[in-house]
Write a protein that holds these residues in place. Structure first.
Motif, PDB file in Angstrom:
ATOM      1  N   SER A 190      -3.137 -59.002 -14.832  1.00 28.75           N
ATOM      2  CA  SER A 190      -2.080 -58.011 -15.084  1.00 28.75           C
ATOM      3  C   SER A 190      -0.738 -58.682 -15.350  1.00 28.75           C
ATOM      4  O   SER A 190       0.071 -58.193 -16.147  1.00 28.75           O
ATOM      5  CB  SER A 190      -1.970 -57.043 -13.900  1.00 28.75           C
ATOM      6  OG  SER A 190      -1.547 -57.726 -12.727  1.00 28.75           O
ATOM      7  N   SER A 196     -10.424 -59.317  -6.533  1.00 30.35           N
ATOM      8  CA  SER A 196      -9.126 -58.649  -6.677  1.00 30.35           C
ATOM      9  C   SER A 196      -8.066 -59.591  -7.235  1.00 30.35           C
ATOM     10  O   SER A 196      -7.178 -59.176  -7.985  1.00 30.35           O
ATOM     11  CB  SER A 196      -8.671 -58.088  -5.323  1.00 30.35           C
ATOM     12  OG  SER A 196      -8.447 -59.140  -4.394  1.00 30.35           O
ATOM     13  N   TYR A 235      -9.511 -65.390 -17.657  1.00 29.39           N
ATOM     14  CA  TYR A 235      -9.884 -64.451 -16.591  1.00 29.39           C
ATOM     15  C   TYR A 235     -11.113 -63.612 -16.933  1.00 29.39           C
ATOM     16  O   TYR A 235     -11.567 -62.822 -16.109  1.00 29.39           O
ATOM     17  CB  TYR A 235      -8.691 -63.538 -16.268  1.00 29.39           C
ATOM     18  CG  TYR A 235      -7.490 -64.337 -15.815  1.00 29.39           C
ATOM     19  CD1 TYR A 235      -7.456 -64.910 -14.556  1.00 29.39           C
ATOM     20  CD2 TYR A 235      -6.424 -64.564 -16.678  1.00 29.39           C
ATOM     21  CE1 TYR A 235      -6.381 -65.678 -14.154  1.00 29.39           C
ATOM     22  CE2 TYR A 235      -5.341 -65.329 -16.287  1.00 29.39           C
ATOM     23  CZ  TYR A 235      -5.331 -65.885 -15.022  1.00 29.39           C
ATOM     24  OH  TYR A 235      -4.273 -66.656 -14.635  1.00 29.39           O
ATOM     25  N   TYR A 240     -12.224 -54.200  -5.195  1.00 35.72           N
ATOM     26  CA  TYR A 240     -12.777 -55.317  -5.956  1.00 35.72           C
ATOM     27  C   TYR A 240     -13.168 -56.519  -5.099  1.00 35.72           C
ATOM     28  O   TYR A 240     -13.703 -57.490  -5.616  1.00 35.72           O
ATOM     29  CB  TYR A 240     -11.777 -55.767  -7.031  1.00 35.72           C
ATOM     30  CG  TYR A 240     -11.568 -54.729  -8.094  1.00 35.72           C
ATOM     31  CD1 TYR A 240     -12.424 -54.624  -9.179  1.00 35.72           C
ATOM     32  CD2 TYR A 240     -10.498 -53.831  -8.018  1.00 35.72           C
ATOM     33  CE1 TYR A 240     -12.223 -53.658 -10.159  1.00 35.72           C
ATOM     34  CE2 TYR A 240     -10.288 -52.869  -8.996  1.00 35.72           C
ATOM     35  CZ  TYR A 240     -11.161 -52.785 -10.059  1.00 35.72           C
ATOM     36  OH  TYR A 240     -10.963 -51.826 -11.033  1.00 35.72           O
ATOM     37  N   TRP A 289      -7.983 -59.736 -11.201  1.00 30.92           N
ATOM     38  CA  TRP A 289      -7.323 -58.637 -11.896  1.00 30.92           C
ATOM     39  C   TRP A 289      -5.812 -58.630 -11.642  1.00 30.92           C
ATOM     40  O   TRP A 289      -5.025 -58.227 -12.506  1.00 30.92           O
ATOM     41  CB  TRP A 289      -7.961 -57.309 -11.495  1.00 30.92           C
ATOM     42  CG  TRP A 289      -9.419 -57.305 -11.832  1.00 30.92           C
ATOM     43  CD1 TRP A 289     -10.464 -57.328 -10.965  1.00 30.92           C
ATOM     44  CD2 TRP A 289      -9.990 -57.329 -13.146  1.00 30.92           C
ATOM     45  NE1 TRP A 289     -11.653 -57.372 -11.636  1.00 30.92           N
ATOM     46  CE2 TRP A 289     -11.396 -57.361 -12.987  1.00 30.92           C
ATOM     47  CE3 TRP A 289      -9.464 -57.318 -14.437  1.00 30.92           C
ATOM     48  CZ2 TRP A 289     -12.268 -57.388 -14.064  1.00 30.92           C
ATOM     49  CZ3 TRP A 289     -10.336 -57.348 -15.516  1.00 30.92           C
ATOM     50  CH2 TRP A 289     -11.719 -57.382 -15.329  1.00 30.92           C
TER      51      TRP A 289
END
Length: 429
Positions: free
Chosen positions: A405, A398, A321, A394, A401
């Motif tokens: 997570s 988006s 990522y 973002y 992220w």
């Protein structure tokens, strides 16, 4: 000396266990192909039906998982009493038809009900399959057998994405659903005719002799699992691993399209099949390594083998990522995949080893209940929900992220596998 009928049946079941394992693996293959084809089609479905990431996450996870997981318990209970072969065959026929019907959906609600149907069907395959494999293979060979069975996850998911993407590119996502779903109906008849139904406890002779004659109640089976701390840690470990896996594989093709600039056809051609082959290699290596470790150090070492594989995979899984170049990102992705699938065989083999003989299907179903409600149900939904929440800040990134997570939960799963090994080492063999 002439053999009596039970001995003849046992001999035939063991003689056909290779064919039985192949049929169960093929059934699992179709299960995951029908389940995971949605991953490669999400972007096309989103455009066609005008859905949000949250709705896509529901379709990929929670809607399917609620019915798949909860129905697994009563079906497993039935499987511990009646023919597991027939339950698997009927279940396969149901989910195959419902996958094909998914291609006819015209809105979110219709697609949701079709996915519920797939979940209802697939609820009947896993627990009885685990039970049959445990009866056909002794503990020292069980992790390898479960690893072979688990190839259905990796090959089914990978080839489902490849076939689905290619067919959807040539036609549309609806045709892809039908092409993947309908062949399972034929396989259901083959399973009904040729799958072996072994005697319960066949490969655990002494434990089968010591098992109570009466069938324990569901409550007794659940309480026994709750009291077994090693089993609980294994369930926590495999549930967290599944949550991460379902979340990241379910959204992986979308991430590659949104953040790495790949097309649906690119993902189908250059990612799906290599990932399936590499993941399958990982599963086989994990099963063989676990069985060898068990033979040398004891059964507890199987859990530590999984933890070690996950430690090696973690930096590459996270690094995926942080790289924008598609070639470097995919290199990191494939290296992580080479180690990430090793948990499948040892995890389920250990749970089947710990389970009472008369409750193997139920323990498998209880494990799958937690795995699928938490892992499959929340994993994809969580990523979709977080992605929508981060979108104002973002934009198209988006999803990156949101997925990162979830990937960062991996160390908790590693710790649970390590602790399960410690507890297993303390138990009498």
């Amino acid at each position: 000396m002439e053999l009596n009928r039970p001995e003849i049946a046992d001999t035939l079941a063991l003689k056909r266990r290779g064919v039985t394992l192949a049929l169960l693996t093929l059934t699992y293959f179709f299960s995951f192909m029908d389940r995971q084809i949605l991953a490669i089609l999400l972007e096309a479905i989103k455009l066609d039906l005008k859905l949000s990431d949250t709705q896509l996450g529901l379709l990929s996870g929670l809607v399917f998982a609620i019915f798949y997981a909860t129905l697994g318990i009563p079906i497993a209970r039935l499987a511990d009493r009646t023919s597991r072969r027939r339950i698997i065959a009927v279940s396969l026929g149901i989910w195959s038809v419902m996958t094909a019907l998914s291609g006819m959906a015209q809105n979110f609600t219709q697609l949701m009900f079709a996915r519920i149907g797939v979940g209802v069907g697939e609820a009947g395959a896993g627990p009885p399959s685990h039970s049959i494999i445990a009866d056909l293979y002794p503990p020292e060979k069980r992790a390898s057998a479960m690893a072979i069975y688990s190839l259905g996850v990796l090959l089914g998911g990978g080839l489902g994405m490849m076939i689905g993407g290619i067919v959807a590119h040539a036609y549309n996502w609806r045709v892809a659903m039908m092409v993947v779903g309908l062949p399972g109906v034929i396989l259901a008849f083959v399973v009904w005719l040729f799958l072996a139904e072994p005697r319960r406890g066949l490969s655990d002779a002494q434990r089968a002799m010591d098992a109570p004659a009466a069938m324990p109640s569901l409550w007794e089976g659940t309480a026994a699992m709750w009291r077994d701390r090693a089993a609980l840690h294994l369930v926590v470990a495999v549930t967290l691993t599944s949550l991460i896996g379902y979340a990241l594989t379910g959204w992986g093709p979308s991430y590659m399209q949104r953040s790495l600039g790949m097309s649906m056809l690119d993902v189908s051609r250059y990612v799906a099949l290599p990932a399936a082959i590499i993941g399958s290699t990982s599963a086989l290596l994990g099963g063989v390594a676990a069985d060898r470790a068990a033979k040398r150090y004891g059964l507890h070492a199987q859990s530590w083998v999984v933890a070690a594989f996950k430690v090696v995979a973690f930096p590459f899984a996270v690094g995926f990522y942080f790289v924008d170049d598609p070639r470097l990102a995919l290199a990191s992705y494939f290296i992580a995949a080479l180690f990430a699938g090793a948990y499948l065989g040892p995890s389920f083999a250990l749970i089947q080893h710990l389970a009472p003989i008369r409750l193997r299907s139920v323990w498998a179903a209880l494990t799958l209940l937690v795995i699928n409600l938490v892992g499959l149900g929340l994993g994809p939904f969580l990523v979709g929900r977080v992605s929508d929440m981060l979108a104002p800040a973002y934009g198209a990134q988006s999803l990156r992220w949101a997925m990162l997570s979830v990937a960062l939960l991996t160390p908790v799963a590693i710790l649970a596998y390590w602790r399960a090994g410690v507890l297993l080492k303390r138990q009498p063999t």
